[in-house]
Design a protein around this motif. Structure first.
Motif, short mmCIF file in Angstrom:
data_model
loop_
_atom_site.label_atom_id
_atom_site.label_comp_id
_atom_site.label_asym_id
_atom_site.label_seq_id
_atom_site.Cartn_x
_atom_site.Cartn_y
_atom_site.Cartn_z
N ASP A 253 16.35 -54.85 -38.16
CA ASP A 253 17.57 -54.51 -37.43
C ASP A 253 18.80 -55.20 -38.00
OD1 ASP A 253 15.97 -53.01 -35.80
OD2 ASP A 253 15.79 -54.55 -34.24
N ARG B 243 21.05 -60.40 -28.87
CA ARG B 243 21.36 -60.54 -27.44
C ARG B 243 22.02 -61.87 -27.17
NH1 ARG B 243 18.84 -62.59 -22.93
NH2 ARG B 243 17.04 -63.26 -24.15
N GLU C 180 14.06 -60.37 -29.14
CA GLU C 180 13.97 -58.96 -28.77
C GLU C 180 12.79 -58.33 -29.49
OE1 GLU C 180 17.63 -57.17 -29.75
OE2 GLU C 180 18.80 -58.26 -28.25
N LYS D 143 21.20 -46.05 -27.75
CA LYS D 143 22.61 -46.14 -28.13
C LYS D 143 22.77 -46.15 -29.64
CE LYS D 143 23.73 -48.79 -23.96
NZ LYS D 143 24.25 -50.08 -23.42
N VAL D 144 21.88 -46.86 -30.31
CA VAL D 144 21.94 -46.90 -31.77
C VAL D 144 21.67 -45.52 -32.36
CG1 VAL D 144 20.79 -47.82 -33.84
CG2 VAL D 144 21.37 -49.35 -31.94
N PHE E 204 26.15 -52.86 -31.20
CA PHE E 204 24.79 -52.62 -30.71
C PHE E 204 23.74 -53.37 -31.51
CE2 PHE E 204 26.49 -48.26 -29.27
CZ PHE E 204 26.91 -48.81 -28.07
N SER E 205 24.04 -53.71 -32.76
CA SER E 205 23.04 -54.39 -33.60
C SER E 205 23.12 -55.91 -33.53
CB SER E 205 23.22 -53.94 -35.06
OG SER E 205 24.50 -54.30 -35.55
N THR F 23 16.87 -50.77 -24.35
CA THR F 23 18.16 -50.25 -23.86
C THR F 23 19.13 -49.98 -25.01
OG1 THR F 23 18.93 -52.53 -23.54
CG2 THR F 23 17.91 -51.43 -21.65
N LYS F 24 19.00 -50.74 -26.09
CA LYS F 24 19.92 -50.56 -27.21
C LYS F 24 19.48 -49.44 -28.15
CE LYS F 24 21.97 -55.17 -27.68
NZ LYS F 24 22.16 -56.32 -28.62
N MET G 229 14.62 -54.73 -31.55
CA MET G 229 15.73 -54.16 -30.77
C MET G 229 15.23 -53.77 -29.39
SD MET G 229 18.16 -50.92 -31.72
CE MET G 229 18.69 -51.75 -33.22
N SER G 230 16.01 -54.09 -28.39
CA SER G 230 15.61 -53.82 -27.02
C SER G 230 15.57 -52.32 -26.75
CB SER G 230 16.58 -54.50 -26.05
OG SER G 230 17.86 -53.93 -26.15
#
Length: 224
Positions: A136, A208, A223, A8-9, A204-205, A4-5, A1-2
């Motif tokens: 993820d 990309r 990612e 949020k997660v 969000f999951s 940036t995400k 997972m990036s």
């Protein structure tokens, strides 16, 4: 997972956790609705009731003002008696269940709430399994389970609402007025947090998307 995400997660999972707590509180408490009978000003007391998915509680309240049009509020001191609904506990002898409850509505609301708790358990299991080895992809089924749990809570709320309306409109009950209480509010808030949180977690999951028109999902950089 990036990178940036990930924040949020985490925020989304925290909101879902709050929704889970509110759902549990709503299911196990009995303050979904408060019922008030027609007042007889010749009596010094009146009997109000509040109920949840599993049981109903009556309270005998002393009337302090003869001009009151309703019995209560339910927070006033008084003699309280709580019993489970007759269809959940066949041994109960309280007549109030036979008179004031809609059996089909009550059983449906309770059963749907149990389904909601089942979805919450499955979603939480998937979410916990996704953390140790960074799986993820398990967040996607977790998000759907949470969204389904929110929908079940909404259906349970609507069934309870219809049950209350039918009790008030029925000529076979003593209740003439009602208002929804804090357990009902917890259920409504749980629906919003679980459903919207589940949808947000799903977004969000997801992997990309390609950044260029000629780049496919398979060719996109993985990612980390």
């Amino acid at each position: 997972m990036s990178q940036t995400k990930a924040p949020k997660v985490r925020v989304t999972l925290f909101c879902i956790l709050v929704g889970v707590v509110l759902a549990l509180v709503a299911v196990v408490t009995d303050h979904w609705a408060v019922l008030s009978p027609e007042l007889d000003h010749h009596n010094a007391t009146c009997e109000a009731a509040h109920f949840g998915l599993w049981r109903i509680c009556t309270k005998r309240i002393v009337m302090t003002d003869s001009k009151d049009k309703t019995c209560g509020p339910i927070t006033l001191p008084g003699e309280k008696n709580c019993s489970y609904f007759r269809h959940f506990n066949p041994g109960e002898t309280s007549e109030i269940f036979h008179v004031t409850t809609q059996k089909e509505y009550s059983i449906s609301a309770a059963a749907i709430a149990i389904f909601s708790l089942g979805f919450i358990i499955m979603g939480t299991t998937c979410a916990l399994l996704s953390f140790p080895k960074k799986r993820d992809y398990l967040l996607r089924p977790a998000s759907m389970f949470y969204a389904f749990a929110g929908l079940c809570i909404f259906v349970s709320v609507e069934v309870t609402r219809q049950s209350v309306k039918r009790m008030i409109d029925s000529e076979h009950t003593v209740w003439i007025e009602y208002n929804y209480s804090w357990s009902f509010a917890c259920a409504c808030a749980a629906f919003v947090l679980l459903f919207l949180g589940g949808l947000a977690l799903l977004l969000f999951s997801l992997p990309r998307m390609p950044q260029n028109p000629w780049e496919s999902c398979m060719d996109a950089e993985p990612e980390h």
